[in-house]
Scaffold this active site. Structure first.
Site, PDB file in Angstrom:
ATOM      1  N   GLY A  20       0.552  -1.312   0.205  1.00  0.00           N
ATOM      2  CA  GLY A  20       0.016   0.078   0.023  1.00  0.00           C
ATOM      3  C   GLY A  20       0.661   1.262  -0.030  1.00  0.00           C
ATOM      4  N   ILE A  21       0.281   2.202   0.811  1.00  0.00           N
ATOM      5  CA  ILE A  21       0.912   3.566   0.889  1.00  0.00           C
ATOM      6  C   ILE A  21       2.338   3.482   1.394  1.00  0.00           C
ATOM      7  CG2 ILE A  21       1.073   5.799   2.097  1.00  0.00           C
ATOM      8  CD1 ILE A  21      -1.916   6.005   1.923  1.00  0.00           C
ATOM      9  N   ALA A  98       2.686   1.636   9.090  1.00  0.00           N
ATOM     10  CA  ALA A  98       1.766   0.651   9.452  1.00  0.00           C
ATOM     11  C   ALA A  98       0.349   0.928  10.086  1.00  0.00           C
ATOM     12  CB  ALA A  98       2.646  -0.126  10.689  1.00  0.00           C
ATOM     13  N   GLY A  99      -0.546   0.068   9.827  1.00  0.00           N
ATOM     14  CA  GLY A  99      -1.825   0.476  10.413  1.00  0.00           C
ATOM     15  C   GLY A  99      -2.903  -0.506  10.385  1.00  0.00           C
ATOM     16  N   SER A 151      -4.909  10.099   8.681  1.00  0.00           N
ATOM     17  CA  SER A 151      -5.945   9.797   7.724  1.00  0.00           C
ATOM     18  C   SER A 151      -6.954  11.073   7.778  1.00  0.00           C
ATOM     19  CB  SER A 151      -6.699   8.593   8.141  1.00  0.00           C
ATOM     20  OG  SER A 151      -8.103   8.566   7.460  1.00  0.00           O
ATOM     21  N   VAL A 159     -17.867   6.917   9.917  1.00  0.00           N
ATOM     22  CA  VAL A 159     -18.596   6.062  10.558  1.00  0.00           C
ATOM     23  C   VAL A 159     -18.217   4.658  10.625  1.00  0.00           C
ATOM     24  CG1 VAL A 159     -20.970   5.276   9.749  1.00  0.00           C
ATOM     25  CG2 VAL A 159     -20.424   7.474   9.245  1.00  0.00           C
ATOM     26  N   TYR A 164     -10.415   4.019  14.802  1.00  0.00           N
ATOM     27  CA  TYR A 164      -9.496   4.177  13.860  1.00  0.00           C
ATOM     28  C   TYR A 164      -9.414   5.811  13.687  1.00  0.00           C
ATOM     29  CZ  TYR A 164      -7.446   4.526   8.975  1.00  0.00           C
ATOM     30  OH  TYR A 164      -6.599   4.948   8.067  1.00  0.00           O
TER      31      TYR A 164
END
Length: 259
Positions: A20-21, A98-99, A151, A159, A164
């Site tokens: 990913g990122i 990392a997430g 983020s 929602v 997170y």
């Protein structure tokens, strides 16, 4: 003339750098001359990422190394940074990518078991990553850069993803606090806030026509971001071009947050 963003020989740790990122950021750093330590839980993914990164710098042996690490484990983070210093030399930068995503449970039904794994990886992981990077920089007497990837949920909410959003908001506060306290050591700290990017974790949402119909019209550039499109901002923040840039939040969202 020396390029404005020149990371030649600079050792940078990227957590979550095997996908990913995080992988997009690692690619950009290597292209700018950095030597990158990829930290991730999956050894096979680490190996694939390292092979790709080394192919980007065929004239630079050891341009990337992979280290298995769960960023929520203090013991593993400490060991990984020790190994990264042994492999690459003094750590000059870190990008905490990392997430973990939220499980999507409605708020009224959420339990601490829904919260804790997300907070452990996202917020505690960023804390441990920043702490070990800063300790290494101070011990080696080098100036450095701490970069966290948060983020839009940190400010806009999510929602069924309160844990997170809370973890990402905490990351912003963590980086700003480090920017103030660690400045006397020559250490800067900043946060990157990505919008809607195409990754393995986000693909199921973005492939949903109803989701895309709601989100894409709110993005002035009318497309999802690509992981490599965070790399330029990350490389800048790690570089000497950002030597006076600290305590900031840089948004990379195709204009979503201002439309």
């Amino acid at each position: 003339m020396t390029p404005l963003i020149d990371l030649s020989g600079r050792a940078v740790v990227v957590t979550g750098g095997n996908d990913g990122i995080g992988l997009g950021v690692a690619r950009g750093l290597v292209r700018c001359g950095a030597r990158v330590a990829v930290l991730g839980r999956r050894a096979e993914a680490n190996g694939a990422a390292v092979a790709e990164l080394c192919d980007l710098a065929p004239d630079e042996p050891g341009a990337a190394v992979g280290l298995v690490c769960d960023v929520g484990s203090e013991e593993q983070v400490v060991a990984a940074f020790r190994a990264a210093r042994d492999e690459l030399g003094p750590i000059r930068g870190v990008v905490a990518c990392a997430g973990a995503a939220s499980p999507g449970t409605p708020f009224l039904e959420q339990t601490l078991d829904d919260w804790r794994p997300v907070m452990r990886t996202n917020l505690e992981g960023a804390f441990l990553t920043f702490r070990e990077a800063a300790r290494a920089m101070v011990a080696d007497g080098v100036a450095g850069s701490l970069v966290a990837v948060a983020s839009l949920a940190a400010t806009q909410g999510q929602v069924r993803g309160q844990q997170y959003a809370a973890s990402k908001g905490g990351i912003v506060a963590l980086a700003r606090s480090c920017a103030v306290e660690l400045a006397r050591h020559g250490i800067r700290a900043n946060t990157i806030v990505p919008g809607a990017f195409t990754t393995r974790l986000s693909e199921p949402f973005q492939s949903d026509e109803r989701y895309a119909a709601k989100v894409l019209p709110r993005i002035p550039l009318r497309r999802w971001g690509a992981p490599d499109e965070v790399a330029g901002v990350a490389a800048y923040l790690v570089s000497d071009a950002a030597a006076y840039h600290s305590g900031d939040v840089l948004t990379v969202d195709g204009g979503y947050s201002v439309f």
